[in-house]
Every structure is written in structure tokens, then in C-alpha cells.
Design a protein around this motif. Structure first.
Motif, PDB file in Angstrom:
ATOM      1  N   MET A  41      -6.090 -27.222  23.342  1.00 48.68           N
ATOM      2  CA  MET A  41      -7.267 -28.056  23.574  1.00 48.68           C
ATOM      3  C   MET A  41      -8.353 -27.305  24.342  1.00 48.68           C
ATOM      4  N   ILE A  42      -7.938 -26.515  25.344  1.00 50.44           N
ATOM      5  CA  ILE A  42      -8.894 -25.720  26.132  1.00 50.44           C
ATOM      6  C   ILE A  42      -8.478 -24.264  26.057  1.00 50.44           C
ATOM      7  N   ASP A  43      -9.403 -23.412  25.637  1.00 48.78           N
ATOM      8  CA  ASP A  43      -9.118 -21.981  25.497  1.00 48.78           C
ATOM      9  C   ASP A  43     -10.248 -21.195  26.159  1.00 48.78           C
ATOM     10  N   ILE A  44      -9.946 -20.594  27.303  1.00 49.19           N
ATOM     11  CA  ILE A  44     -10.927 -19.800  28.048  1.00 49.19           C
ATOM     12  C   ILE A  44     -10.453 -18.357  28.064  1.00 49.19           C
ATOM     13  N   ARG A  45     -11.338 -17.448  27.670  1.00 49.68           N
ATOM     14  CA  ARG A  45     -10.971 -16.035  27.604  1.00 49.68           C
ATOM     15  C   ARG A  45     -12.017 -15.172  28.318  1.00 49.68           C
ATOM     16  N   ASP A  46     -11.536 -14.399  29.293  1.00 48.89           N
ATOM     17  CA  ASP A  46     -12.352 -13.420  30.030  1.00 48.89           C
ATOM     18  C   ASP A  46     -13.624 -14.046  30.603  1.00 48.89           C
ATOM     19  N   LEU A  47     -13.511 -15.239  31.166  1.00 46.26           N
ATOM     20  CA  LEU A  47     -14.675 -15.932  31.718  1.00 46.26           C
ATOM     21  C   LEU A  47     -15.187 -15.232  32.971  1.00 46.26           C
ATOM     22  N   SER A  48     -16.497 -15.009  33.002  1.00 48.36           N
ATOM     23  CA  SER A  48     -17.157 -14.459  34.183  1.00 48.36           C
ATOM     24  C   SER A  48     -18.362 -15.332  34.525  1.00 48.36           C
ATOM     25  N   VAL A  49     -18.539 -15.583  35.808  1.00 47.32           N
ATOM     26  CA  VAL A  49     -19.678 -16.360  36.292  1.00 47.32           C
ATOM     27  C   VAL A  49     -20.316 -15.580  37.436  1.00 47.32           C
ATOM     28  N   VAL A  50     -21.606 -15.271  37.300  1.00 48.69           N
ATOM     29  CA  VAL A  50     -22.331 -14.491  38.299  1.00 48.69           C
ATOM     30  C   VAL A  50     -23.542 -15.283  38.756  1.00 48.69           C
ATOM     31  N   PHE A  51     -23.736 -15.344  40.070  1.00 46.46           N
ATOM     32  CA  PHE A  51     -24.920 -15.982  40.643  1.00 46.46           C
ATOM     33  C   PHE A  51     -25.775 -14.922  41.318  1.00 46.46           C
ATOM     34  N   GLY A  52     -27.102 -15.034  41.166  1.00 47.64           N
ATOM     35  CA  GLY A  52     -28.023 -14.132  41.842  1.00 47.64           C
ATOM     36  C   GLY A  52     -28.059 -12.749  41.222  1.00 47.64           C
ATOM     37  N   SER A  53     -28.784 -11.855  41.888  1.00 46.97           N
ATOM     38  CA  SER A  53     -28.909 -10.471  41.415  1.00 46.97           C
ATOM     39  C   SER A  53     -29.165  -9.552  42.599  1.00 46.97           C
ATOM     40  N   GLY A  54     -29.038  -8.267  42.358  1.00 44.02           N
ATOM     41  CA  GLY A  54     -29.267  -7.282  43.411  1.00 44.02           C
ATOM     42  C   GLY A  54     -28.313  -7.469  44.577  1.00 44.02           C
ATOM     43  N   ASN A  55     -28.879  -7.452  45.793  1.00 41.26           N
ATOM     44  CA  ASN A  55     -28.054  -7.620  46.990  1.00 41.26           C
ATOM     45  C   ASN A  55     -27.484  -9.024  47.122  1.00 41.26           C
ATOM     46  N   LEU A  56     -28.079  -9.967  46.394  1.00 38.16           N
ATOM     47  CA  LEU A  56     -27.623 -11.356  46.440  1.00 38.16           C
ATOM     48  C   LEU A  56     -26.669 -11.698  45.300  1.00 38.16           C
ATOM     49  N   ARG A  57     -26.262 -10.704  44.539  1.00 38.63           N
ATOM     50  CA  ARG A  57     -25.386 -10.953  43.397  1.00 38.63           C
ATOM     51  C   ARG A  57     -23.972 -11.303  43.860  1.00 38.63           C
ATOM     52  N   VAL A  58     -23.451 -12.409  43.331  1.00 41.35           N
ATOM     53  CA  VAL A  58     -22.102 -12.866  43.674  1.00 41.35           C
ATOM     54  C   VAL A  58     -21.326 -13.102  42.386  1.00 41.35           C
ATOM     55  N   GLU A  59     -20.188 -12.427  42.251  1.00 42.83           N
ATOM     56  CA  GLU A  59     -19.300 -12.666  41.114  1.00 42.83           C
ATOM     57  C   GLU A  59     -18.316 -13.774  41.508  1.00 42.83           C
ATOM     58  N   ALA A  60     -18.645 -14.997  41.102  1.00 42.53           N
ATOM     59  CA  ALA A  60     -17.833 -16.148  41.500  1.00 42.53           C
ATOM     60  C   ALA A  60     -16.533 -16.224  40.710  1.00 42.53           C
ATOM     61  N   VAL A  61     -16.568 -15.830  39.434  1.00 42.14           N
ATOM     62  CA  VAL A  61     -15.377 -15.800  38.587  1.00 42.14           C
ATOM     63  C   VAL A  61     -15.371 -14.479  37.832  1.00 42.14           C
ATOM     64  N   LYS A  62     -14.217 -13.813  37.795  1.00 39.09           N
ATOM     65  CA  LYS A  62     -14.135 -12.482  37.197  1.00 39.09           C
ATOM     66  C   LYS A  62     -13.011 -12.421  36.166  1.00 39.09           C
ATOM     67  N   GLY A  63     -13.365 -12.445  34.905  1.00 40.95           N
ATOM     68  CA  GLY A  63     -12.403 -12.210  33.834  1.00 40.95           C
ATOM     69  C   GLY A  63     -11.240 -13.169  33.782  1.00 40.95           C
ATOM     70  N   LEU A  64     -11.502 -14.443  33.958  1.00 42.50           N
ATOM     71  CA  LEU A  64     -10.428 -15.435  33.967  1.00 42.50           C
ATOM     72  C   LEU A  64     -10.103 -15.915  32.555  1.00 42.50           C
TER      73      LEU A  64
END
Length: 258
Positions: A1-24
Motif C-alpha cells: 500500500m505504501i512504498d517509499i524508496r530513497d526518500l530525501s527531504v532538505v530544507f534551506g540552502s547554503g549554511n542553512l541547509r538541513v537534511e531532515a531525511v536521508k535516503g529512507l
């Protein structure tokens, strides 16, 4: 029913860049209840928000019922996937009655038999039609969360995303809500993803779980191993120990606390 592959979520950029989710990556079968656990800031809630379009997907794929989700999400997506938020005090409009709160999604999706659907759904969550014309401030915390669950159920979805649905409630009310969610899952053949930092809550409601830390996957396990106290990683063992609570043979003295 739910299939998530290599999910990445990034907020901001440069010095403010945050990788909230990495390859899930995770897969949840139809009718299954799946848990996401971890400390605050581990990216659990961000995964749910990425699924329903409230957080930007920077990489990877999300599919619901073998169909890739579109960007932006279309109306039929929300007829299939609904979300219950953590805070029942903040997720309901304070100036709308329960009837108005439940009528709005029905109007958006142009569904008929509104009165019948509202009464049926309120009955399903253990409130009944007498609560229909009350305002949120006239309800207890547990009753508000039941209304939030009813709002998620009103469109007859297949998937419900649960973002710490009991953490703002008293312990006795938490058990009632968890039992209600389990009953609804069986009655309506719902698929859940439950986010929680409390392993006891996950063990009560979920079949399998994924442990997250700093946006990454740490370990995937099932509740049988969780109840048996078995874990592959030191981080999961630490979470299990933290869930057991703090005990002490003797009360601490004032000197020890300083």
C-alpha cells in the motif's frame, strides 16, 4: 500500500541547509500498522509530511497503492490518504462546530449523504450525534482527538498517517485512543504509519517499526523482538531503556540533586 524508496527531504540552502531525511526506504502492506520511532528531531514527522505534500521531497519516490504520488497532490490523493496531527487543541478550528469540521472535507470532495456520513463517523469514534454541534472548547482533549480521527475517517480513506496522536493526552485517555485506532483499523481495513517517540505506544499498535536517528534509518524490527527486549543496534537498546523509565531505590537528597 505504501512504498517509499530513497526518500530525501532538505530544507534551506547554503549554511542553512538541513537534511531532515536521508535516503529512507520502507514498505507497508495493506492493512498493516507500521511505526516510525526515534528521538525528537530524528525526521519521523517529516516523513509523514513528505507523504502528504507538506514537506518538499528532494529525492526518491513515494507510491500509494502502487501509484506514484503527484506534485502537487491531487484531490483524489486526499480521498485515499489522511493525517491525524499531534495536538488536538491546535488541529481543530476553534470557531467551527464539529458538524462544520466534518462537513468541510465532504464539501471539498463533493460527497453526498453528508448527514448520514457525519452521524456514522461520530458513532465510529465513540462520540455519537450529540457531539455534532459542539465547539472544540466544549470538548475534552480525548474528545477533540476523536473528532480529529473522525475528520480523517469521513472520506473513507485507505491510509491514515498518525503523528504522535496520543502524546498530548493523559495516560488513561492515551489507552482509549490507541484501542480505538486498533479497532478502526480492523473494521475499515486501514493502513497506518504511526510516528511516536514512545516504544510502548508503537508496541501496542504496530506490527513492525523503523528506528530513525538524524534523518537516517537505524534499524527495522517487529514488535515481538521489541517486547522481548531484542535489538541489533546500541541506539535502539538505548531507546528501549529510556522507555522503561527512571527508577531509584532511594529518594535523591538535595545535595545529590545540586
Amino acid at each position: 500500500m505504501i512504498d517509499i524508496r530513497d526518500l530525501s527531504v532538505v530544507f534551506g540552502s547554503g549554511n542553512l541547509r538541513v537534511e531532515a531525511v536521508k535516503g529512507l526506504s520502507l514498505q507497508v502492506a495493506e492493512g498493516e500498522s507500521f511505526g516510525l520511532v526515534g528521538e525528537s528531531g530524528s525526521g519521523k514527522s517529516t516523513v509523514l509530511r513528505a507523504i502528504c505534500g507538506l514537506a518538499p521531497v528532494s529525492g526518491g519516490t513515494i507510491a500509494i497503492g502502487e501509484k506514484p504520488v503527484s506534485v502537487p497532490r491531487k484531490r483524489d490523493f486526499f480521498a485515499t490518504v489522511q493525517m491525524v496531527f499531534q495536538d488536538p487543541y491546535g488541529s481543530l478550528h476553534p470557531r467551527q462546530t464539529v458538524d462544520q469540521i466534518l462537513s468541510e472535507p465532504l464539501a471539498i470532495h463533493r460527497m453526498d449523504n453528508r448527514d448520514k456520513r457525519i452521524v456514522r463517523t461520530l458513532t465510529d469514534v465513540g462520540l455519537g450525534p450529540t457531539f455534532r454541534f459542539r465547539f472544540p472548547h466544549q470538548l475534552s482533549g480525548g474528545q477533540r482527538q476523536r473528532v480529529a480521527i473522525a475528520r480523517a475517517l469521513i472520506l473513507d480513506p485507505s491510509v491514515i498517517l498518525l503523528d504522535e496522536p496520543t502524546s498530548a493526552l493523559d495516560a488513561s485517555v492515551q489507552a482509549e485512543i490507541l484501542n480505538l485506532l486498533e479497532l478502526l483499523r480492523k473494521e475499515h481495513n486501514l493502513t497506518y504509519i504511526l510516528v511516536s517517540h514512545d516504544l510502548a505506544v508503537v508496541a501496542h499498535l504496530c506490527d513492525r517499526m523503523l528506528v530513525m536517528r538524524n534523518g537516517t534509518m537505524v534499524e527495522e524490527t517487529d514488535t515481538e523482538h521489541l517486547r522481548a527486549g531484542e535489538a541489533k543496534t546500541a541506539y535502539t537498546r538505548a531507546l528501549m531503556k529510556a522507555t522503561e523509565g527512571f527508577t531509584r531505590a532511594e529518594p535523591a537528597t538535595r545535595t545529590e540533586l545540586q
